[in-house]
Design a protein around this motif. Structure first.
Motif, mmCIF file in Angstrom:
data_model
loop_
_atom_site.group_PDB
_atom_site.id
_atom_site.type_symbol
_atom_site.label_atom_id
_atom_site.label_comp_id
_atom_site.label_asym_id
_atom_site.label_seq_id
_atom_site.Cartn_x
_atom_site.Cartn_y
_atom_site.Cartn_z
ATOM 1 N N THR A 294 51.153 18.817 20.195
ATOM 2 C CA THR A 294 50.961 18.080 18.948
ATOM 3 C C THR A 294 52.145 18.198 17.999
ATOM 4 O O THR A 294 52.271 17.415 17.054
ATOM 5 C CB THR A 294 49.692 18.581 18.230
ATOM 6 O OG1 THR A 294 49.825 19.983 17.961
ATOM 7 C CG2 THR A 294 48.464 18.344 19.090
ATOM 8 N N GLU A 295 53.018 19.183 18.230
ATOM 9 C CA GLU A 295 54.180 19.371 17.361
ATOM 10 C C GLU A 295 55.386 18.552 17.794
ATOM 11 O O GLU A 295 56.405 18.512 17.092
ATOM 12 C CB GLU A 295 54.562 20.863 17.298
ATOM 13 C CG GLU A 295 55.164 21.430 18.575
ATOM 14 C CD GLU A 295 54.138 22.016 19.540
ATOM 15 O OE1 GLU A 295 54.415 23.087 20.101
ATOM 16 O OE2 GLU A 295 53.063 21.399 19.718
ATOM 17 N N ALA A 296 55.309 17.888 18.936
ATOM 18 C CA ALA A 296 56.428 17.074 19.432
ATOM 19 C C ALA A 296 56.615 15.853 18.531
ATOM 20 O O ALA A 296 55.650 15.148 18.228
ATOM 21 C CB ALA A 296 56.172 16.642 20.873
ATOM 22 N N VAL A 297 57.843 15.608 18.112
ATOM 23 C CA VAL A 297 58.150 14.473 17.240
ATOM 24 C C VAL A 297 59.203 13.592 17.913
ATOM 25 O O VAL A 297 60.394 13.889 17.858
ATOM 26 C CB VAL A 297 58.666 14.944 15.862
ATOM 27 C CG1 VAL A 297 59.027 13.747 14.982
ATOM 28 C CG2 VAL A 297 57.632 15.820 15.171
ATOM 29 N N PRO A 298 58.792 12.515 18.583
ATOM 30 C CA PRO A 298 59.771 11.603 19.187
ATOM 31 C C PRO A 298 60.575 10.902 18.089
ATOM 32 O O PRO A 298 60.000 10.401 17.119
ATOM 33 C CB PRO A 298 58.901 10.596 19.949
ATOM 34 C CG PRO A 298 57.549 11.243 20.068
ATOM 35 C CD PRO A 298 57.410 12.102 18.863
ATOM 36 N N VAL A 299 61.883 10.893 18.233
ATOM 37 C CA VAL A 299 62.748 10.280 17.218
ATOM 38 C C VAL A 299 63.490 9.103 17.835
ATOM 39 O O VAL A 299 64.310 9.277 18.738
ATOM 40 C CB VAL A 299 63.755 11.305 16.651
ATOM 41 C CG1 VAL A 299 64.646 10.631 15.598
ATOM 42 C CG2 VAL A 299 63.025 12.499 16.052
ATOM 43 N N ASP A 300 63.177 7.899 17.353
ATOM 44 C CA ASP A 300 63.919 6.705 17.759
ATOM 45 C C ASP A 300 64.484 6.064 16.501
ATOM 46 O O ASP A 300 64.494 6.678 15.420
ATOM 47 C CB ASP A 300 63.031 5.737 18.546
ATOM 48 C CG ASP A 300 61.877 5.207 17.711
ATOM 49 O OD1 ASP A 300 61.744 5.611 16.524
ATOM 50 O OD2 ASP A 300 61.112 4.376 18.219
ATOM 51 N N THR A 301 64.954 4.822 16.596
ATOM 52 C CA THR A 301 65.543 4.155 15.437
ATOM 53 C C THR A 301 64.561 4.055 14.281
ATOM 54 O O THR A 301 64.912 4.279 13.113
ATOM 55 C CB THR A 301 66.018 2.732 15.828
ATOM 56 O OG1 THR A 301 66.948 2.846 16.903
ATOM 57 C CG2 THR A 301 66.712 2.060 14.662
ATOM 58 N N HIS A 302 63.286 3.729 14.592
ATOM 59 C CA HIS A 302 62.262 3.624 13.545
ATOM 60 C C HIS A 302 62.126 4.940 12.784
ATOM 61 O O HIS A 302 62.147 4.966 11.550
ATOM 62 C CB HIS A 302 60.900 3.273 14.160
ATOM 63 C CG HIS A 302 60.736 1.833 14.505
ATOM 64 N ND1 HIS A 302 60.587 0.851 13.557
ATOM 65 C CD2 HIS A 302 60.701 1.197 15.697
ATOM 66 C CE1 HIS A 302 60.463 -0.322 14.150
ATOM 67 N NE2 HIS A 302 60.526 -0.139 15.448
ATOM 68 N N VAL A 303 61.963 6.034 13.522
ATOM 69 C CA VAL A 303 61.734 7.335 12.894
ATOM 70 C C VAL A 303 62.983 7.796 12.149
ATOM 71 O O VAL A 303 62.889 8.399 11.068
ATOM 72 C CB VAL A 303 61.303 8.372 13.964
ATOM 73 C CG1 VAL A 303 61.123 9.748 13.335
ATOM 74 C CG2 VAL A 303 60.015 7.921 14.639
#
Length: 414
Positions: A294-303
């Motif tokens: 639950t702590e995983a934070v995917p980072v793409d252009t939006h984020v």
């Protein structure tokens, strides 16, 4: 293409409802927000997809989720224990993140538990859909906690209630996101359908359409799959799919992949990144959406843009998303939001999607004052400083005003 299963499709062999307030789950948002790519809104408010090798129809009211399950008669005879085994469902106690130390918060967030004995089809399918939507997690409690910590989240989440993470099958989740590289949701969905139609197993027909299971790792590892996928328009992703499938088989197959649910987040992510075509973002998506991290934070252009606009203004000057910046953004949100940071990020990500922005663009929806950048503590300090400066300015103006008045009186007397 695999042969169609024989047998006549009948009425749903199972149906039911699960009491759940719409503020806890919004199907119309989470099923189209880029978590899963196999749900279709066949008519307004009614969703159809393949889950656990069955055809599901879902819809909801203000207080409940309703479901119907269809399948070929040959698949209905599968035993209850086999369904549970193949689903990957586990005891709910195993899903509690070890990083949560507050026992009271745990109790508030995890409101239900999956029963250990699933004796009937009805119980099985109800428990499986609860597991898929993680309905044991009280989203209102999490929203309240994040809103206390983050005024920006509080502002945005007021219009985006019921956003939660799906708990997907790791195989489908992984290969779906391998297809997501430099892609958009509609094209990813099209690729996934082609993958299922060409390498999956037909699970039945409904309303004149044949539905297929997601392919197994073994089926995607065969010789010739890469060239066939290239012909189907997968491009360079064809190589990633075929090679990753072979790597997974070498590591122990689907059992190895599902075993990552029991590994710490950092270890699971590192293992995933050894696979062909899996970088940090895809690994984090899989960790969050199917491996219980639950702590995983995917980072793409939006984020990245969300972080730059509302949390880390210096990011607006950065020209590219480096590994260092990727980790800094994830760490910032983990520090701010805590052990369910990935879930909080999903709320802001969903709100930032074009289709929801357009729905929210009416004048009546834009009258609320936007919060300043920063946490609530930082913003309170800024407001106190601004108030002090304003008061100081008013005092100076008053003094000047009095001095000017006195001077005019003096001139009149002269």
């Amino acid at each position: 293409m695999p042969p169609l299963l024989e047998g006549k499709m009948s009425a749903p062999f199972s149906s039911g409802r699960i009491l759940c307030n719409i503020s806890e789950i919004r199907l119309d948002r989470i099923l189209v927000s880029g978590q899963s790519f196999r749900w279709k809104e066949e008519k307004p408010g009614f969703w159809t997809g393949v889950l656990y090798d069955r055809i599901w129809k879902l819809w909801q009211s203000e207080t409940a989720i309703f479901y119907q399950i269809f399948g070929n008669s040959k698949t209905q005879s599968e035993s209850a224990s086999d369904i549970v085994k193949t689903s990957g469902a586990v005891k709910r106690s195993e899903l509690i993140p070890k990083v949560i130390k507050d026992s009271e918060l745990k109790e508030k967030i995890l409101t239900n538990s999956i029963s250990e004995e699933l004796r009937t089809y009805e119980n099985i399918y109800e428990e499986l859909i609860k597991d898929y939507f993680q309905l044991n997690v009280n989203i209102a409690t999490l929203y309240e906690k994040w809103s206390e910590l983050d005024s920006n989240f509080q502002f945005i989440s007021a219009k985006f209630e019921g956003i939660r993470m799906l708990r997907q099958d790791p195989v489908e989740n992984l290969f779906s996101f391998i297809c997501s590289s430099n892609n958009h949701i509609s094209r990813i969905s099209s690729m996934i359908e082609k993958l299922c139609e060409n390498y999956g197993r037909a699970v039945g027909q409904l309303d004149g359409k044949t539905y297929f299971s997601f392919p197994t790792v073994s089926e995607m590892s065969d010789e010739g799959v890469e060239s066939e996928l290239r012909n189907l328009g997968f491009g360079y992703r064809a190589k990633y799919i075929n090679k990753s499938a072979r790597q997974i088989l070498d590591k122990g197959g689907e059992t190895w992949l599902k075993s990552l649910r029991g590994r710490p987040y950092d270890e699971a992510k590192k293992e995933l990144m050894t696979l062909n075509g899996v970088g940090a973002k895809v690994a984090d998506c899989v960790c969050l959406m199917s491996l219980d991290k639950t702590e995983a934070v995917p980072v793409d252009t939006h984020v990245w843009q969300i972080a730059a606009r509302g949390y880390m203004p210096r990011l607006s000057k950065c020209k590219s998303l480096t590994d260092k910046l990727y980790n800094e953004i994830g760490d910032h949100f983990r520090t701010l939001w805590g052990p369910y940071a990935g879930w909080a990020q999903a709320v802001l990500f969903t709100a930032d999607l074009k289709q929801f922005k357009e729905k929210d663009a009416s004048p009546s929806n834009n009258q609320a004052e936007k919060p300043e950048i920063g946490t609530k503590t930082e913003n309170s300090a800024k407001k106190r400083k601004a108030t002090a400066s304003k008061s100081e300015g008013n005092s100076v103006e008053n003094c000047l005003g009095k001095a000017i008045t006195a001077r005019k009186r003096k001139q009149k007397k002269s």
